[in-house]
Design a protein around this motif. Structure first.
Motif, short mmCIF file in Angstrom:
data_model
loop_
_atom_site.label_atom_id
_atom_site.label_comp_id
_atom_site.label_asym_id
_atom_site.label_seq_id
_atom_site.Cartn_x
_atom_site.Cartn_y
_atom_site.Cartn_z
N GLY A 120 0.90 -1.12 -0.09
CA GLY A 120 -0.02 -0.03 0.18
C GLY A 120 0.79 1.29 -0.06
O GLY A 120 1.94 1.38 0.65
N SER A 121 0.25 2.22 -0.70
CA SER A 121 1.18 3.60 -0.62
C SER A 121 0.28 4.54 -0.36
O SER A 121 -0.70 4.76 -1.20
CB SER A 121 1.68 3.80 -2.03
N ILE A 122 0.48 5.59 0.84
CA ILE A 122 -0.19 6.61 0.92
C ILE A 122 0.41 7.89 0.46
O ILE A 122 1.67 7.97 0.41
CB ILE A 122 0.02 6.96 2.74
N ASP A 123 -0.15 8.44 -0.44
CA ASP A 123 0.12 9.92 -1.30
C ASP A 123 -0.45 10.84 -0.78
O ASP A 123 -1.72 11.27 -1.06
CB ASP A 123 0.28 9.33 -2.54
N GLN A 124 0.18 11.81 0.21
CA GLN A 124 -0.50 12.74 0.66
C GLN A 124 0.08 14.34 0.08
O GLN A 124 1.06 14.60 0.37
CB GLN A 124 -0.16 12.82 2.16
N GLY A 125 -0.80 14.72 -0.76
CA GLY A 125 -0.02 15.59 -1.74
C GLY A 125 -0.61 17.05 -1.23
O GLY A 125 -1.40 17.24 -0.14
N THR A 126 -0.34 18.09 -1.99
CA THR A 126 -0.86 19.46 -1.79
C THR A 126 -2.28 19.77 -1.87
O THR A 126 -2.76 20.50 -1.03
CB THR A 126 0.02 20.55 -2.71
N THR A 127 -2.89 19.14 -2.77
CA THR A 127 -4.36 19.49 -2.90
C THR A 127 -5.38 18.13 -2.72
O THR A 127 -6.41 18.18 -2.30
CB THR A 127 -4.70 20.06 -4.12
N SER A 128 -4.61 16.93 -2.58
CA SER A 128 -5.50 15.69 -2.37
C SER A 128 -4.74 14.66 -1.63
O SER A 128 -3.48 14.76 -1.84
CB SER A 128 -5.85 15.35 -3.55
N THR A 129 -5.41 13.61 -1.02
CA THR A 129 -4.57 12.59 -0.79
C THR A 129 -5.08 11.35 -1.53
O THR A 129 -6.29 11.25 -1.75
CB THR A 129 -4.94 12.47 0.82
N ARG A 130 -4.32 10.38 -1.75
CA ARG A 130 -4.50 9.00 -2.18
C ARG A 130 -3.95 7.96 -1.72
O ARG A 130 -2.95 8.03 -0.65
CB ARG A 130 -4.57 9.08 -3.94
N ASP B 88 5.10 13.98 7.05
CA ASP B 88 5.24 12.56 7.23
C ASP B 88 5.19 12.33 8.48
O ASP B 88 4.51 11.30 9.19
CB ASP B 88 6.62 12.23 6.59
N THR B 89 5.87 13.02 9.54
CA THR B 89 6.10 12.98 10.95
C THR B 89 4.56 13.04 11.50
O THR B 89 4.08 12.26 12.45
CB THR B 89 6.99 14.02 11.64
N TRP B 90 3.65 14.11 11.26
CA TRP B 90 2.19 14.02 11.68
C TRP B 90 1.46 12.81 11.38
O TRP B 90 0.75 12.36 12.08
CB TRP B 90 1.68 15.30 11.05
N LEU B 91 1.60 12.41 10.26
CA LEU B 91 0.86 11.25 9.67
C LEU B 91 1.21 10.12 10.52
O LEU B 91 0.40 9.26 10.91
CB LEU B 91 0.99 10.84 8.22
N LEU B 92 2.67 9.91 10.61
CA LEU B 92 3.06 8.78 11.33
C LEU B 92 2.97 8.50 12.66
O LEU B 92 2.40 7.49 13.35
CB LEU B 92 4.69 8.74 11.10
N GLY C 105 -0.97 35.62 -0.03
CA GLY C 105 0.09 34.79 0.14
C GLY C 105 0.25 33.71 1.36
O GLY C 105 1.33 33.14 1.23
N TRP C 106 -0.86 33.68 2.10
CA TRP C 106 -1.03 32.52 2.88
C TRP C 106 -1.67 31.19 2.40
O TRP C 106 -2.63 31.31 1.67
CB TRP C 106 -1.77 33.09 4.01
N HIS C 107 -1.11 29.98 2.95
CA HIS C 107 -1.64 28.74 2.40
C HIS C 107 -1.62 27.89 3.46
O HIS C 107 -0.35 27.57 3.84
CB HIS C 107 -0.72 28.28 1.19
N GLU C 108 -2.73 27.42 4.00
CA GLU C 108 -2.54 26.36 4.96
C GLU C 108 -3.64 25.26 4.71
O GLU C 108 -4.55 25.30 3.97
CB GLU C 108 -3.39 27.35 6.22
N HIS C 109 -3.37 24.27 5.78
CA HIS C 109 -4.19 23.09 5.79
C HIS C 109 -4.79 22.74 6.89
O HIS C 109 -3.85 22.85 7.96
CB HIS C 109 -3.39 21.96 5.22
N ASP C 110 -5.77 22.06 7.13
CA ASP C 110 -6.26 21.68 8.47
C ASP C 110 -5.54 20.21 8.93
O ASP C 110 -5.73 19.28 8.14
CB ASP C 110 -7.71 21.48 8.43
N PRO C 111 -4.72 20.26 9.76
CA PRO C 111 -3.83 18.90 10.30
C PRO C 111 -4.79 17.80 10.43
O PRO C 111 -4.68 16.69 9.79
CB PRO C 111 -3.13 19.22 11.57
N LYS C 112 -6.14 17.99 11.08
CA LYS C 112 -7.07 16.91 11.26
C LYS C 112 -7.59 16.54 10.14
O LYS C 112 -7.97 15.25 9.93
CB LYS C 112 -7.96 17.38 12.12
N GLU C 113 -7.83 17.23 9.10
CA GLU C 113 -8.50 16.87 7.92
C GLU C 113 -7.37 16.18 7.03
O GLU C 113 -7.74 15.13 6.21
CB GLU C 113 -8.88 18.12 6.84
N LEU C 114 -5.98 16.40 7.26
CA LEU C 114 -5.05 15.47 6.50
C LEU C 114 -5.20 13.99 6.90
O LEU C 114 -5.08 13.03 6.15
CB LEU C 114 -3.55 16.08 6.98
#
Length: 572
Positions: free
Chosen positions: A41-51, A203-207, A77-86
């Motif tokens: 299996g491969s988790i690919d967590q990108g900038t706009t989507s996860t697969r 990567d650290t957050w996911l692991l 100029g700001w660009h953020e993601h919700d860590p829980k949503e990741l």
């Protein structure tokens, strides 16, 4: 097998089948019958989507699921993601793809390991005691740190950092993002002062969370991701006190993840919930390193270019870092552990590629749906003299112009939306040419051919030649009738495209499979995803391509200086 060049006069030029490599050339044989029984299996967590993609042992995807997640832009100029949503997006993709795998009649026990690949530089901080994120993730293209980066560049010792960590000071690496959080977010500063602040890339957050969070407290990162922080010595693959001292960070107040090899049977733990509970996580690579591995870029001199939200070109330089003198980054390409030495790369990073077309749709309303780009670009014959420097996050390699803004040159009363659409699509190809020129100067060698992947590479006409043809948008996955020049023509060397384009996810699967002995020799890995590759030969004169690139260079010089370092939105 003879290779015949394709003709520019064909409306939709076809690539040339690449000559097959023999088992004797590779030095090892891939046992397809045996390996088709094993899955990774491969988790690919990108900038706009996860697969999440499940590959068999010969590198074919058999099940997958993808989820787009929310992009947050609180200010210019700001660009953020919700860590829980990741985290949620990863968990949902794993469940959906695994269920599809089961529905096909496969057995979960045949999935031998999982790998992770992720967007790099994106910075997340959390409370060591609770495991809760203290702020949204600051994404890698975010430019709120422009004034902070300028202050750091003026600091004593700034000029010597790149020789140690491979990166110049800019808005790009994780270091300046962490400093901004410490300066502007009270909860982050308080946690740091009290010694309970944990820093990590995605990567650290996911692991951490896939292993159960605080209970098991798995805090690791691999060398490819750590090399994007400016905290790691490229030569020792350890955090360096000189680097941390420059950023005025106290190790006693900040928890940093342990740096481990990219391929390991035990360092990354195992999934603790869901259908794949108990399956080992055995590989971890930053996304661009994963793409190099997925493209079998194991030999010095090999290179790949990935066309996604941004565009990233990595060039394998072997077992010793090469510190760029021409605007590139030095980075860890991969480290497969054991007795093997780490492999390094020169990298050229382009902040805006597919996101440029997304900008035309979402921000300017040029089109309502991605497929409409074709109709828009087809309304004009060329770019009408327009050049669009898509410096939405300043300009990355090899320019490193933080004070640039996106700028369109050559607008007249003749200009239509179609001209701007074409100019947007051409910008990535121009920047790739600039990066390759810099790599030739740094390495002393001209690249023989360029392996490509990502959405844009799916278009024959984008990769080769056309006066009006289909160009694939890497972010929106839509074919676009555009481009007056294409990648092979502008760089003047053949472009090599694999039949299976999911090379980033494949690279993470390879790292994991290598750790659990699905593959044991690099020769075996070199055989994966080699069948059905095609070449696109350039057929534009050097004079023509040079003329186009010269105009691009003038536009780049003219886009400087649009950002006031004292802009109010940097002081939020």
């Amino acid at each position: 097998m003879a290779i015949e060049k394709s003709s520019a006069s064909v409306a939709d030029p076809q690539p040339i089948p690449k000559e097959e490599t023999t088992d004797e050339d590779l030095g090892a044989h891939l046992d397809e019958k045996k390996l088709k029984k094993y899955y990774i299996g491969s988790i690919d967590q990108g900038t706009t989507s996860t697969r999440f993609i499940i590959f068999d042992g010969v590198g074919h995807p058999v099940a997958q699921h993808q989820i787009e997640f929310t992009q947050h832009y609180p200010h210019s100029g700001w660009h953020e993601h919700d860590p829980k949503e990741l985290i949620t997006s990863v968990e949902q993709c794993i469940e959906k793809a695994t269920q599809s795998f089961i529905d096909q009649g496969h057995d979960i026990s045949d999935i031998k390991a999982v790998g992770i690949t992720n967007q790099r530089e994106t910075t997340i901080v959390w409370d060591t005691n609770t495991g809760e994120a203290l702020h949204n993730a600051i994404a890698w293209p975010d430019t709120r740190t422009k004034s902070l980066a300028n202050k750091l560049k003026a600091k004593d010792g700034a000029d010597s950092l790149q020789n140690l960590c491979g990166l110049p000071i800019s808005t790009y690496p994780s270091s300046v993002k962490l400093l901004w959080l410490l300066e502007h977010v009270e909860a982050v500063r308080k946690a740091y002062d009290e010694g309970r602040l944990t820093f990590g890339t995605v990567d650290t957050w996911l692991l951490y969370h896939l292993n159960g969070g605080k209970e098991k407290n798995i805090l690791v990162t691999d060398a490819t991701n750590a090399s994007r922080t400016m905290f790691m010595d490229l030569y020792t693959l350890e955090y360096d006190d000189k680097l941390l001292d420059f950023f005025e960070l106290d190790r006693n107040k900040l928890t940093l993840p342990k740096i481990v090899p990219s391929s390991s049977p035990d360092a990354f733990g195992a999934l603790t919930s869901g259908l794949l509970k108990g399956v080992r996580i055995a590989g971890c690579l930053g996304d661009q390193s994963a793409a190099l591995v997925g493209q079998q870029g194991f030999s010095p001199g090999s290179a790949k270019n990935t066309y996604g939200t941004g565009c990233f070109l990595l060039y394998n330089v072997g077992e010793k870092p090469v510190i760029s003198k021409h605007g590139l980054l030095a980075t860890v390409a991969y480290h497969f552990g054991g007795e093997r030495k780490p492999i390094y790369a020169l990298e050229g990073s382009i902040a805006v590629a597919g996101s440029g077309v997304k900008f035309l749709m979402d921000n300017l309303g040029f089109i309502t749906h991605s497929h409409k780009i074709s109709d828009l670009a087809a309304t004009v014959e060329d770019n009408g003299g327009c050049v669009f420097v898509t410096a939405f996050s300043g300009l990355f390699a090899p320019y490193w112009i933080d004070d640039a803004k996106g700028t369109i040159f050559g607008i007249t009363q003749f200009t239509e939306r179609g001209h701007i659409a074409r100019a947007t699509l051409e910008a990535t190809c121009f920047q790739t040419k600039a990066i390759l020129d810099a790599m030739e100067l740094d390495s002393g060698h001209k690249l023989a051919e360029l392996a490509v992947d990502g959405g844009m590479s799916n278009s024959n006409l984008c990769m080769q030649v056309s006066s009006a043809g289909h160009l694939y948008n890497p972010c929106l996955e839509a074919y676009c009738q555009s481009s007056t020049q294409t990648q092979a023509n502008l760089i003047g060397i053949p472009v090599d495209r694999p039949a299976m384009h999911e090379t980033t996810a494949l690279g993470a699967a390879i790292a994991a499979g290598f750790a659990v002995d699905i593959w044991k020799e690099f020769g075996e890995l070199k055989e994966i995803n080699q069948k059905g590759r095609v070449l696109f030969e350039p057929n534009m004169t050097k004079e023509e391509s040079s003329k186009m690139f010269k105009k691009w260079g003038r536009a780049v010089e003219m886009c400087r200086g649009w950002v006031d370092t004292d802009e109010a939105n940097e002081d939020f």
